[in-house]
Structure formats: structure tokens, C-alpha cells
Motif scaffolding. Structure first.
Motif, mmCIF file in Angstrom:
data_model
loop_
_atom_site.group_PDB
_atom_site.id
_atom_site.type_symbol
_atom_site.label_atom_id
_atom_site.label_comp_id
_atom_site.label_asym_id
_atom_site.label_seq_id
_atom_site.Cartn_x
_atom_site.Cartn_y
_atom_site.Cartn_z
ATOM 1 N N PHE A 91 0.825 -1.206 0.000
ATOM 2 C CA PHE A 91 0.000 0.000 0.000
ATOM 3 C C PHE A 91 0.861 1.259 0.000
ATOM 4 O O PHE A 91 0.643 2.190 -0.786
ATOM 5 N N HIS A 92 1.853 1.320 0.902
ATOM 6 C CA HIS A 92 2.668 2.525 1.023
ATOM 7 C C HIS A 92 3.511 2.756 -0.227
ATOM 8 O O HIS A 92 3.723 3.905 -0.629
ATOM 9 N N LEU A 93 3.955 1.688 -0.847
ATOM 10 C CA LEU A 93 4.703 1.815 -2.096
ATOM 11 C C LEU A 93 3.801 2.326 -3.209
ATOM 12 O O LEU A 93 4.224 3.130 -4.053
ATOM 13 N N LEU A 94 2.553 1.902 -3.179
ATOM 14 C CA LEU A 94 1.598 2.308 -4.210
ATOM 15 C C LEU A 94 1.262 3.790 -4.102
ATOM 16 O O LEU A 94 1.196 4.492 -5.118
ATOM 17 N N VAL A 95 1.053 4.282 -2.893
ATOM 18 C CA VAL A 95 0.647 5.685 -2.722
ATOM 19 C C VAL A 95 1.847 6.631 -2.685
ATOM 20 O O VAL A 95 1.671 7.849 -2.656
ATOM 21 N N PHE A 96 3.066 6.072 -2.715
ATOM 22 C CA PHE A 96 4.261 6.910 -2.649
ATOM 23 C C PHE A 96 4.314 7.900 -3.807
ATOM 24 O O PHE A 96 4.751 9.043 -3.646
ATOM 25 N N GLY A 97 3.865 7.468 -4.985
ATOM 26 C CA GLY A 97 3.894 8.350 -6.148
ATOM 27 C C GLY A 97 3.180 9.653 -5.898
ATOM 28 O O GLY A 97 3.651 10.727 -6.317
ATOM 29 N N LEU A 98 2.054 9.605 -5.212
ATOM 30 C CA LEU A 98 1.309 10.818 -4.879
ATOM 31 C C LEU A 98 1.844 11.477 -3.621
ATOM 32 O O LEU A 98 2.032 12.698 -3.577
ATOM 33 N N PHE B 145 4.747 11.579 -2.138
ATOM 34 C CA PHE B 145 6.040 12.254 -2.207
ATOM 35 C C PHE B 145 6.181 13.090 -3.482
ATOM 36 O O PHE B 145 7.247 13.604 -3.767
ATOM 37 N N TRP B 146 5.115 13.206 -4.256
ATOM 38 C CA TRP B 146 5.160 14.013 -5.473
ATOM 39 C C TRP B 146 5.488 15.468 -5.115
ATOM 40 O O TRP B 146 5.017 15.963 -4.109
ATOM 41 N N PRO B 147 6.343 16.133 -5.917
ATOM 42 C CA PRO B 147 6.905 15.736 -7.206
ATOM 43 C C PRO B 147 8.220 14.982 -7.118
ATOM 44 O O PRO B 147 8.819 14.642 -8.135
ATOM 45 N N GLY B 148 8.698 14.706 -5.902
ATOM 46 C CA GLY B 148 9.978 14.038 -5.760
ATOM 47 C C GLY B 148 9.942 12.553 -6.002
ATOM 48 O O GLY B 148 10.999 11.916 -6.101
ATOM 49 N N SER B 149 8.738 11.968 -6.128
ATOM 50 C CA SER B 149 8.632 10.510 -6.236
ATOM 51 C C SER B 149 9.326 9.970 -7.482
ATOM 52 O O SER B 149 10.005 8.933 -7.425
ATOM 53 N N PHE B 150 9.173 10.637 -8.634
ATOM 54 C CA PHE B 150 9.854 10.165 -9.844
ATOM 55 C C PHE B 150 11.366 10.258 -9.693
ATOM 56 O O PHE B 150 12.098 9.329 -10.061
#
Length: 557
Positions: A273-280, A282-287
Motif C-alpha cells: 500500500f505505502h509503495l503504491l501511494v508513494f507516487g502521490l 512524495f510528489w513531485p519528488g517521487s519520480f
């Protein structure tokens, strides 16, 4: 090395970063009402603490709030007392500890980056943390997570100083150990044993990875734990006596351990779950964090990277495995993620390292597209939400999209040109415009979702007595309790009708359309006629239901 890196130029830039982070966290702090449901529970419990002068036994209305120790309530109580806003129910005062803690956490992250890598990497790491979605959200709420994050960072910072001393073969002063154990003690006073997961997990994991635990003596484990206990034990003894042991049964047995086996309050989710929502989150730093993995892998043998990985991995795994999951559970790892991301962006002097395997490059390309979609969605969020909820689009919502879209396009172009640091700066600029626009111009104007403030105004306008008895049968959010100074009861529509029978002169009932039939049938059986003083309609985002609530009193009191 520490003194050489922290030059006056860096200190000036660090102070500028902290000031900018502080300003970025200000919009909406006073204009946005309490966010249901956790935030107003903290607020109301703090207000009751100040009104009752009972700083041991935390309560929400007449029920004990035995979820965590009293640390956060003390901090909020201090902020409210110093600002003199207790009688005003001013939400911004309760949010001061979060503001101070999150701003300090951002500055401390940048400082740690300067020690670990270089000043440029530190400043960029702090900026990445400051502009992440989860930090911007949590830093605005009067909840526990911002202050807990600061406690974790203080413990990790003291550990970093120990590792720096070890690398330079110099003695670690006692004050560093005192900082470490004091941070753990404060963390225990904030959220109980949760602080021990990153606080003790990082040094023990690092010692295991290095197969050398002798350096742990620098933390003074022999007596340091007494400092930690000295902070938390006095209150534990007091609450144990006052609650007859119920606090520990509820906070540790149900709230802490209960979250491990099953999802509480419908917050259960499978691992990942936490890996899935990380994109949002930690955005914009997630990429950029994902794109930094080859850089991290190539330097995995350095103590700096091992330290950060030992900070992240144990904490992340534990919270992926427990049943109850919320995005902020892994927030204490975000500074470490920001640190290695900032290092990769600033220290890739020989060119950016893309994944060597084709499938990894494809996965990163797909993830980049997902992160871009998140940015576009956030840019349009003000327009879409305003149109759906309010039926109109404010100019601020349009300006968000107009301002952020060009920056998102420049971000994509910079990534294609492998100017990753420049791309990160463009992305953080877009994020800044989005946050300021949403929290300052859009969210406060979503009147349909802010039912509690409008109901409070309507009820206060029609109060028949100074000590009126008020029952709400269709809307029972904690924000309503806070704004009504606790003078509201939640019950069924049938009991609301019975209350009007027994308290004809000073009773008010708040009943929604769905409950009016039962309410009116009960009133008819008692031959009681009511008057409708007004109605308040809107969307309860906590339940996902539209409500139309009438305010009733007895006719011819």
C-alpha cells in the motif's frame, strides 16, 4: 568536516530555505476549517484540557481519549494559551506546533544533507521534502505526525553526528547522546512506542549490516535509556493512577498492538500500500527518487547510503506488514528518501545513471508517466472539485492550471534532456503554485463540504437559551463538537424528539431529511408541534453523503 561544510553562505541559504518552507505552509492555515476526523478530536481534547485544567487525563467530551500520551495536547495547549484564542476556537492556533515542527524538520533535513553529502544536496533535499504532498498536508493539520517527524529527525540527526565522529575517529560528546535519548523520550510522549521503530531500528540495523556494533557505545546505551524514561515515566505513572490502568490497555493493547493484526476504522490494506501511494504522497519528488535508485545502488557500500537505507527499510517493511495502513505511517522515512534523492541530483557529476536493464528503464518510463499524470491531476484538481462541489470554478483554480502546466512541460523536457536537477526545480515550482492556489484560493471556498462551520453559525443564531440542549441526529463529525465548544450531543432522531418534549423552552434538534420521518412520527405521538428555524445542506466528505439538515425547536415554547 562538519565545520567546513556549514559555511556562512550555506547557513544563509539554509535560513532562506526554512523561511520559504514556513511561508509555503501558511496558506489556508487560518481559513480552512478543521479537517474531519482526527484533527478536531485533537483540538477539542486540547480545549477541554485547558478549560478543565486537567493536563493528565485527556478527554473528548465525556469520553477518555486513551490513544497516545499527552505530548501533542500539551504542545497545542501551550500554543492556544500563548495566543489567547481558547474562547475563539481559532483553528490556526492549534496548528502552530505542526507548523513549527514541519518547518524545523525541513531545515534539519537540509542540514543533514550538507553533512552527509554537500550543501547543495542538503538544500535540494530539504526543498524536495518541503514540496511533497504529504508534508504539505500534514504540516497544516493539528495532528501528531509533524511533531513526531521532528522527534524522529532529531534522533536520526544525533545518530548521524555519531557516525560522522566515527568516520573522523574523534570522540562523540555526551550532548549528542543526550540529544538522541531525549528525542526518543519526546517521541514516546507523542505517540508511544512508534518512535522506537526508526529511533532504535536504524542504529541496530546499521550495526547488523556492518557486523560491528562497537560504535553503539558512543550513544551511551548504558545510561541513555534512563534519560528517555525520565521524560515519559512521570506522566505514565500519573495516567496509570488516574485511569486505573485503562490508558495502557487502550493505547498499547488496542490502538498500537490492535493495528498489527487487523485494519482499524476501515484502514486495512494489503502489503504494498505505502509503495503504491508513494507516487502521490512524495510528489513531485517521487519520480526523481525512483530515478535515483541506480545512483544509490552504485554507492551502497558507503556508510552514508547504508545509514539512509537502514533508516528507510526496517521502518517501511514494518508498516507494510501491519494490517492498518495510512499514508502518514511512513512519513518518518521521507527525509531519508529526500536525502538520497537530493544527493543523486547534485552528485551525479559523470552524468545521470539510468537503469542498465531494459525492463527497468521501461518501468521507470511508465512510473514517470504516472507521476506526470499526478501532476496534471493536481493542476486540474481545483477546477474539477470546484465544479463538482460548488457548481462554479473560481479564478484561482484556473490560475493554478495556467501557472503549473508550463512548468510541468519544462520538467518533461528537462528529463528528456537528462537535466535532472533542472527538472526537479521545475517540478517543485509547479508544486508550489498548486499548493498555494489550492490551500489559499480553492479549498477554503468549498462551502458545501464545510458543514460544521455553517451549522455552527445557524445554530448559534437560533439558540433559545444560553444553556440550550442540542441534539444532532444526522451529522456527528468531531469538527462540529469543536466549533460548538462541546455543547452538542449526537443521538437518534427519535431521542431528539423526546428531548424536545422534555425541554420545550431550551431544546434544539438537528435532523436530516432521511431521519425526518421518524422524527415527525415521534413528535406526532406526543402532540408536539415544531418550528423549522432554517436548513443547512452540503456534502459530508467523511461519509461521502449529501445532507440536508433542518434546525427544529418547539413551537409556542
Amino acid at each position: 568536516m562538519l565545520k567546513s561544510k556549514l559555511t556562512s553562505s550555506f547557513i544563509n541559504r539554509l535560513l532562506l530555505l526554512v523561511f520559504c518552507a514556513f511561508l509555503l505552509l501558511l496558506p489556508g492555515r487560518a481559513s480552512i476549517p478543521p479537517f474531519d476526523r482526527d484533527e478536531p478530536r485533537y483540538m477539542q481534547a486540547t480545549a477541554q484540557m485547558l478549560e478543565s485544567h486537567d493536563f493528565i487525563d485527556v478527554r473528548f467530551q465525556d469520553k477518555p481519549r486513551y490513544l497516545q500520551p499527552a505530548g501533542i495536547y500539551w504542545l497545542e495547549a501551550a500554543a492556544v494559551s500563548l495566543t489567547g484564542t481558547l474562547s475563539d476556537r481559532a483553528v490556526w492556533a492549534y496548528r502552530i506546533p505542526s507548523l513549527v515542527a514541519m518547518t524545523s524538520a525541513i531545515g534539519l533535513t537540509a542540514w543533514m544533507g550538507a553533512i552527509l553529502f554537500n550543501p547543495a544536496a542538503g538544500l535540494l533535499s530539504g526543498a524536495l521534502l518541503a514540496t511533497s504532498v504529504l508534508v504539505e498536508a500534514e504540516g497544516r493539520m493539528a495532528t501528531i505526525d509533524s511533531t513526531l517527524l521532528l522527534a524522529v529527525l532529531l534522533a536520526e540527526f544525533s545518530l548521524l553526528l555519531v557516525l560522522e565522529d566515527r568516520s573522523k575517529d574523534r570522540r562523540t560528546p555526551v550532548k549528542t547522546a543526550l540529544l538522541f535519548w531525549s528525542a526518543l523520550g519526546c517521541g514516546l510522549m507523542l505517540k508511544g512506542p512508534v518512535i522506537l521503530i526508526p529511533g532504535l531500528g536504524t542504529p541496530l540495523c546499521l550495526a547488523l549490516v556492518e557486523r560491528n556494533g562497537s560504535w553503539l557505545q558512543r550513544l551511551r546505551f548504558g545510561w541513555g535509556w534512563l534519560v528517555m524514561l525520565a521524560i515519559v515515566v512521570p506522566w505514565c505513572v500519573a495516567i496509570g493512577v488516574v485511569s486505573h490502568g485503562d490508558f495502557f490497555q487502550h493505547s498499547v493493547g488496542r490502538n498500537f498492538l490492535g493495528k498489527i493484526g487487523q485494519g482499524q476504522e476501515a484502514h486495512g490494506a494489503p502489503p504494498g500500500f505505502h509503495l503504491l501511494v508513494f507516487g502521490l504522497a512524495f510528489w513531485p519528488g517521487s519520480f526523481f527518487a525512483a530515478a535515483s535508485l541506480p545512483f544509490i545502488w552504485a554507492r551502497r557500500a558507503s556508510w552514508q547510503i547504508q545509514y539512509l537505507l537502514c533508516w528507510i527499510i526496517p521502518h517501511w517493511i514494518i508498516f507494510e506488514l501491519i494490517a492498518t495502513k495510512l499514508p502518514h505511517y511512513v512519513l518518518p522515512t521521507y527525509p531519508a528518501i529526500a536525502l538520497f534523492t537530493g544527493a543523486a541530483l547534485c552528485c551525479s557529476s559523470k552524468g545521470w545513471s539510468w537503469p542498465q536493464k531494459k525492463w527497468c528503464r521501461i518501468a521507470l518510463f511508465v512510473y514517470g508517466g504516472l507521476c506526470l499524470s499526478i501532476g496534471v491531476a493536481l493542476s486540474l484538481a481545483g477546477i474539477v472539485i470546484s465544479k463538482v462541489i460548488e457548481g462554479r470554478v473560481p479564478a484561482e483554480a484556473c490560475l493554478i492550471a495556467i501557472g503549473s502546466f508550463p512548468l510541468l512541460i519544462l520538467t518533461v523536457r528537462a528529463v528528456i534532456a537528462v537535466s535532472m536537477k533542472q527538472a526537479a526545480l521545475y517540478a517543485m515550482g509547479a508544486a508550489t503554485l498548486i499548493y498555494v492556489g489550492l490551500f489559499l484560493g480553492v479549498i477554503p471556498r468549498l462551502h458545501q463540504i464545510w458543514l460544521s462551520p455553517r451549522l455552527t453559525v445557524a445554530v448559534n443564531r437560533h439558540l433559545p437559551c444560553s444553556d440550550s440542549e442540542i441534539i444532532s441526529s444526522s451529522f456527528s463529525e468531531p469538527s462540529f463538537v469543536f466549533l460548538m465548544h462541546g455543547r452538542i450531543n449526537f443521538d437518534t432522531s427519535k431521542n431528539a424528539a423526546r428531548m424536545l418534549e422534555t425541554n420545550k423552552s431550551c431544546g434544539l434538534a438537528l435532523v436530516g431529511r432521511r431521519d425526518e420521518k421518524t422524527f415527525n412520527e415521534e413528535l406526532s405521538s406526543k402532540s408536539i408541534k415544531t418550528i423549522e428555524y432554517g436548513r443547512v445542506s452540503g456534502f459530508n466528505y467523511s461519509t461521502g453523503k449529501w445532507l440536508d439538515i433542518g434546525i427544529y425547536g418547539v413551537l409556542n415554547r
